[in-house]
Design a protein around this motif. Structure first.
Motif, PDB file in Angstrom:
ATOM      1  N   LYS A   1       1.895  16.452  -6.770  1.00 50.78           N
ATOM      2  CA  LYS A   1       1.300  15.391  -5.958  1.00 50.78           C
ATOM      3  C   LYS A   1       1.639  14.002  -6.484  1.00 50.78           C
ATOM      4  O   LYS A   1       1.854  13.055  -5.704  1.00 50.78           O
ATOM      5  CB  LYS A   1      -0.219  15.565  -5.928  1.00 50.78           C
ATOM      6  N   PHE A   2       1.725  13.838  -7.814  1.00 47.27           N
ATOM      7  CA  PHE A   2       1.829  12.502  -8.398  1.00 47.27           C
ATOM      8  C   PHE A   2       3.168  12.186  -9.062  1.00 47.27           C
ATOM      9  O   PHE A   2       3.347  11.074  -9.556  1.00 47.27           O
ATOM     10  CB  PHE A   2       0.713  12.292  -9.426  1.00 47.27           C
ATOM     11  N   GLN A   3       4.102  13.122  -9.092  1.00 45.36           N
ATOM     12  CA  GLN A   3       5.342  12.844  -9.817  1.00 45.36           C
ATOM     13  C   GLN A   3       6.233  11.832  -9.097  1.00 45.36           C
ATOM     14  O   GLN A   3       7.090  11.209  -9.719  1.00 45.36           O
ATOM     15  CB  GLN A   3       6.122  14.135 -10.050  1.00 45.36           C
ATOM     16  N   CYS A   4       6.015  11.637  -7.801  1.00 41.75           N
ATOM     17  CA  CYS A   4       6.775  10.640  -7.039  1.00 41.75           C
ATOM     18  C   CYS A   4       5.844   9.570  -6.492  1.00 41.75           C
ATOM     19  O   CYS A   4       4.695   9.854  -6.146  1.00 41.75           O
ATOM     20  CB  CYS A   4       7.541  11.287  -5.895  1.00 41.75           C
ATOM     21  N   VAL A   5       6.332   8.345  -6.410  1.00 39.77           N
ATOM     22  CA  VAL A   5       5.552   7.248  -5.834  1.00 39.77           C
ATOM     23  C   VAL A   5       6.400   6.529  -4.799  1.00 39.77           C
ATOM     24  O   VAL A   5       7.633   6.574  -4.833  1.00 39.77           O
ATOM     25  CB  VAL A   5       5.108   6.230  -6.918  1.00 39.77           C
ATOM     26  N   PHE A   6       5.698   5.865  -3.883  1.00 36.28           N
ATOM     27  CA  PHE A   6       6.354   5.012  -2.900  1.00 36.28           C
ATOM     28  C   PHE A   6       5.992   3.577  -3.269  1.00 36.28           C
ATOM     29  O   PHE A   6       4.850   3.158  -3.090  1.00 36.28           O
ATOM     30  CB  PHE A   6       5.879   5.333  -1.478  1.00 36.28           C
ATOM     31  N   GLU A   7       6.934   2.844  -3.810  1.00 35.62           N
ATOM     32  CA  GLU A   7       6.632   1.481  -4.238  1.00 35.62           C
ATOM     33  C   GLU A   7       6.405   0.568  -3.040  1.00 35.62           C
ATOM     34  O   GLU A   7       7.105   0.641  -2.040  1.00 35.62           O
ATOM     35  CB  GLU A   7       7.791   0.923  -5.072  1.00 35.62           C
ATOM     36  N   GLY A   8       5.418  -0.294  -3.191  1.00 33.58           N
ATOM     37  CA  GLY A   8       5.173  -1.316  -2.175  1.00 33.58           C
ATOM     38  C   GLY A   8       4.382  -0.814  -0.998  1.00 33.58           C
ATOM     39  O   GLY A   8       3.262  -1.244  -0.761  1.00 33.58           O
ATOM     40  N   ILE A   9       4.938   0.124  -0.229  1.00 32.67           N
ATOM     41  CA  ILE A   9       4.280   0.629   0.978  1.00 32.67           C
ATOM     42  C   ILE A   9       4.096   2.122   0.835  1.00 32.67           C
ATOM     43  O   ILE A   9       5.063   2.860   0.616  1.00 32.67           O
ATOM     44  CB  ILE A   9       5.118   0.325   2.242  1.00 32.67           C
ATOM     45  N   ALA A  10       2.862   2.591   0.966  1.00 35.22           N
ATOM     46  CA  ALA A  10       2.573   4.005   0.798  1.00 35.22           C
ATOM     47  C   ALA A  10       3.260   4.833   1.873  1.00 35.22           C
ATOM     48  O   ALA A  10       3.281   4.478   3.049  1.00 35.22           O
ATOM     49  CB  ALA A  10       1.065   4.240   0.851  1.00 35.22           C
ATOM     50  N   LYS A  11       3.865   5.956   1.444  1.00 33.46           N
ATOM     51  CA  LYS A  11       4.483   6.924   2.349  1.00 33.46           C
ATOM     52  C   LYS A  11       5.632   6.336   3.164  1.00 33.46           C
ATOM     53  O   LYS A  11       5.956   6.821   4.235  1.00 33.46           O
ATOM     54  CB  LYS A  11       3.435   7.531   3.307  1.00 33.46           C
ATOM     55  N   ALA A  12       6.242   5.257   2.674  1.00 29.87           N
ATOM     56  CA  ALA A  12       7.368   4.661   3.393  1.00 29.87           C
ATOM     57  C   ALA A  12       8.522   4.460   2.419  1.00 29.87           C
ATOM     58  O   ALA A  12       8.327   4.248   1.233  1.00 29.87           O
ATOM     59  CB  ALA A  12       6.956   3.324   4.020  1.00 29.87           C
ATOM     60  N   GLY A  13       9.720   4.516   2.953  1.00 31.40           N
ATOM     61  CA  GLY A  13      10.890   4.341   2.109  1.00 31.40           C
ATOM     62  C   GLY A  13      11.182   5.562   1.272  1.00 31.40           C
ATOM     63  O   GLY A  13      10.651   6.653   1.513  1.00 31.40           O
TER      64      GLY A  13
ATOM     65  N   ALA B   1      -5.659  -7.012  -6.147  1.00 30.47           N
ATOM     66  CA  ALA B   1      -4.829  -6.157  -5.292  1.00 30.47           C
ATOM     67  C   ALA B   1      -3.383  -6.132  -5.779  1.00 30.47           C
ATOM     68  O   ALA B   1      -2.816  -7.172  -6.119  1.00 30.47           O
ATOM     69  CB  ALA B   1      -4.888  -6.655  -3.851  1.00 30.47           C
ATOM     70  N   GLY B   2      -2.794  -4.933  -5.834  1.00 33.67           N
ATOM     71  CA  GLY B   2      -1.395  -4.791  -6.211  1.00 33.67           C
ATOM     72  C   GLY B   2      -1.131  -4.854  -7.696  1.00 33.67           C
ATOM     73  O   GLY B   2       0.032  -4.854  -8.124  1.00 33.67           O
ATOM     74  N   ILE B   3      -2.177  -4.906  -8.509  1.00 29.86           N
ATOM     75  CA  ILE B   3      -2.014  -5.077  -9.948  1.00 29.86           C
ATOM     76  C   ILE B   3      -1.617  -3.782 -10.650  1.00 29.86           C
ATOM     77  O   ILE B   3      -1.201  -3.793 -11.810  1.00 29.86           O
ATOM     78  CB  ILE B   3      -3.306  -5.650 -10.574  1.00 29.86           C
ATOM     79  N   GLY B   4      -1.754  -2.645  -9.961  1.00 25.28           N
ATOM     80  CA  GLY B   4      -1.296  -1.380 -10.535  1.00 25.28           C
ATOM     81  C   GLY B   4      -2.395  -0.387 -10.862  1.00 25.28           C
ATOM     82  O   GLY B   4      -2.159   0.577 -11.605  1.00 25.28           O
TER      83      GLY B   4
ATOM     84  N   ILE C   1       1.894  -9.478 -11.221  1.00 24.97           N
ATOM     85  CA  ILE C   1       1.454  -8.393 -10.345  1.00 24.97           C
ATOM     86  C   ILE C   1       2.639  -7.468 -10.092  1.00 24.97           C
ATOM     87  O   ILE C   1       3.671  -7.904  -9.564  1.00 24.97           O
ATOM     88  CB  ILE C   1       0.921  -8.937  -9.001  1.00 24.97           C
ATOM     89  N   PRO C   2       2.533  -6.194 -10.420  1.00 22.96           N
ATOM     90  CA  PRO C   2       3.661  -5.272 -10.243  1.00 22.96           C
ATOM     91  C   PRO C   2       4.212  -5.228  -8.824  1.00 22.96           C
ATOM     92  O   PRO C   2       5.422  -5.101  -8.645  1.00 22.96           O
ATOM     93  CB  PRO C   2       3.063  -3.923 -10.656  1.00 22.96           C
TER      94      PRO C   2
END
Length: 477
Positions: A187-199, A269-272, A451-452
């Protein structure tokens, strides 16, 4: 002619091919030299056999075996079957004896080892079981342990029975914990930076950069604009604050004797904050840190908002989101060290009224989700559990200060951490120094990159400019 007559009347002829002729006579006449060919009527059975040929369907494998068996005398067939069966059971006996010896050696080794050695042994066994038949292998092993326990009981080896039962229980827990960790890792090994579930998803471990986390502060509301908070925080000298690494979020600082049960982590918001909790969970699932915790249950308030009108017990709520615990038959968490993560308190739409909510201590009693959360945070429900709540500063006062053991703040990236992020983020290494130098020249941009998410935006835009703009010139600031 009498025979023909009998045949017409329904009397079966004895091997007759032509009316009035035996089969033996007909063959003899054909073989005599100079005999004229027989004139056969097309209406007779013999003519049908001679001139009409039907296509024969090939026999199936089972039909061929039946046919071959029927051709072997019954006594010989029975003897062959017995010999074949004896051979199979001799091989089967050898395999079972080998299996029993191997399994008994494992059990003996586990019973004679201390807890650490037993754990290592179980991990090796789990590695062997990993594969397509892992569940089947586990079931076979459990069945054999049950048989062994039965024999030990008959031998009146009470101490060994109790010891083996404890070991079996530990092994079973670790097996289900292994499956649960696999689910958390997936569930957590991959992330979508910036926009969730996009890109395109990115491996978290490839891009994660340690955040600047400090201990201290209160759960009170800060009315200052978040951008101003970032600028103020960036000017604070680090030497005045205790710095915390993400894996040590529940470790008490020197001089503090009380254990930490509930941590409230603030950040704009967006700080990580969300990525921080995911990294913590992933490290646990990959056996890198915090192995004193048996289970981590990461929730988001967005998920819990959907259940606003539903009723659950604490056990049912966990089973609802983490089906592996239900499959494992875990109906109580009091014997385990568990961590509940509640991410995004600022998005909570549940009525968290800490003054009017009734006390609840039974984790199996159903009630509304908000009542569950309040009693869990208060420590009335499952007081042995650890809690980690993340929130934006404006919503921090929803939790009474008396329910929080430690407040931490995520302040994003320090200047060295910004550079580390860009070095991990860029595919073209020749761009790294150009972009870092460009950001340092623009004071506002440099501050915002604390901010990351701003680092991600900056990296995405500038990388595109360098790759697509003629000459690779960055915009002037």
């Amino acid at each position: 002619m009498d025979r023909c007559k009998d045949r017409e009347e329904g009397v079966p002829p004895s091997k007759t091919t032509l009316c009035g002729e035996d089969e033996s006579q007909t063959k003899a006449q054909r073989n005599q030299p100079g005999s004229p060919p027989s004139s056969v009527s097309l209406k007779s059975d013999a003519s049908n056999d001679r001139y009409i040929h039907f296509k024969v369907q090939p026999l199936s494998a089972a039909e061929r075996v039946d046919q071959e068996s029927s051709e072997v005398p019954s006594g010989q067939s029975a003897q062959q079957n017995k010999t074949h069966l004896d051979s199979i059971f001799m091989i089967l006996e050898d395999k079972i004896i080998t299996f029993v010896k191997n399994e008994l050696k494992k059990i003996q080794r586990d019973l004679g080892a201390d807890d650490l050695e037993c754990l290592k042994s179980q991990c090796k066994d789990e590695e062997v079981l990993l594969g397509k038949d892992e569940e089947q292998s586990k079931n076979i092993r459990e069945a054999f342990v049950t048989i062994t326990l039965d024999f030990l009981k008959r031998m009146k080896q009470k101490d060994l029975v109790e010891h083996l039962q404890r070991r079996a229980s530990t092994r079973n827990l670790q097996w289900h914990q292994h499956k649960f960790k696999s689910a958390v890792k997936k569930k957590f090994q991959c992330v979508f930076e910036g926009i969730a579930k996009a890109g395109n998803p990115t491996l978290l471990n490839q891009i994660y950069t340690e955040l600047h986390i400090t201990e201290g502060g209160t759960a009170e509301v800060n009315d200052e604009h978040e951008v101003r908070q970032i600028e103020t925080a960036s000017r604070k000298p680090d030497s005045l604050e205790a710095i915390i690494r993400h894996e040590d979020i529940f470790k008490a600082s020197p001089g503090r004797n009380e254990p930490i049960r509930t941590v409230l982590t603030k950040g704009v918001a967006g700080i990580g904050k969300t990525v921080l909790t995911r990294k913590y969970s992933l490290d646990w699932a990959e056996d890198k840190a915090n192995q004193d915790i048996q289970f981590i249950f990461p929730f988001t308030f967005r998920e819990l908002n959907v259940l606003k009108e539903e009723k659950f017990s604490l056990v049912e709520l966990v089973h609802h989101f983490f089906t592996e615990t239900k499959e494992a038959g875990i109906c109580s968490f009091k014997d385990f060290q568990v961590l509940f993560i509640f991410d995004g308190l600022d998005e909570c739409r549940l009525p968290l009224d800490f003054h009017k909510t009734t006390i609840l201590t039974d984790p199996r009693k159903s009630t509304s989700v908000d009542v569950l959360l309040i009693n869990l945070i208060r420590g009335k429900l499952l007081p042995s559990a650890r809690l980690w709540i993340t929130t934006r500063p404006a919503a921090a006062n929803q939790i009474p200060p008396g329910c929080v053991d430690m407040v931490t703040e995520v302040r994003g990236f320090t200047d060295p951490q910004k550079e580390e992020y860009f070095r991990k983020r860029f595919r073209a290494k020749e761009h790294i120094s150009i972009i870092i130098s460009h950001i340092k020249k623009a004071r506002s941009l440099h501050i915002m990159c604390h901010i990351p998410v701003f680092c991600w935006i900056t990296a995405t835009v500038l990388e595109d400019v360098l790759e697509t703009r003629e000459g690779g010139q960055l915009p002037k600031m």
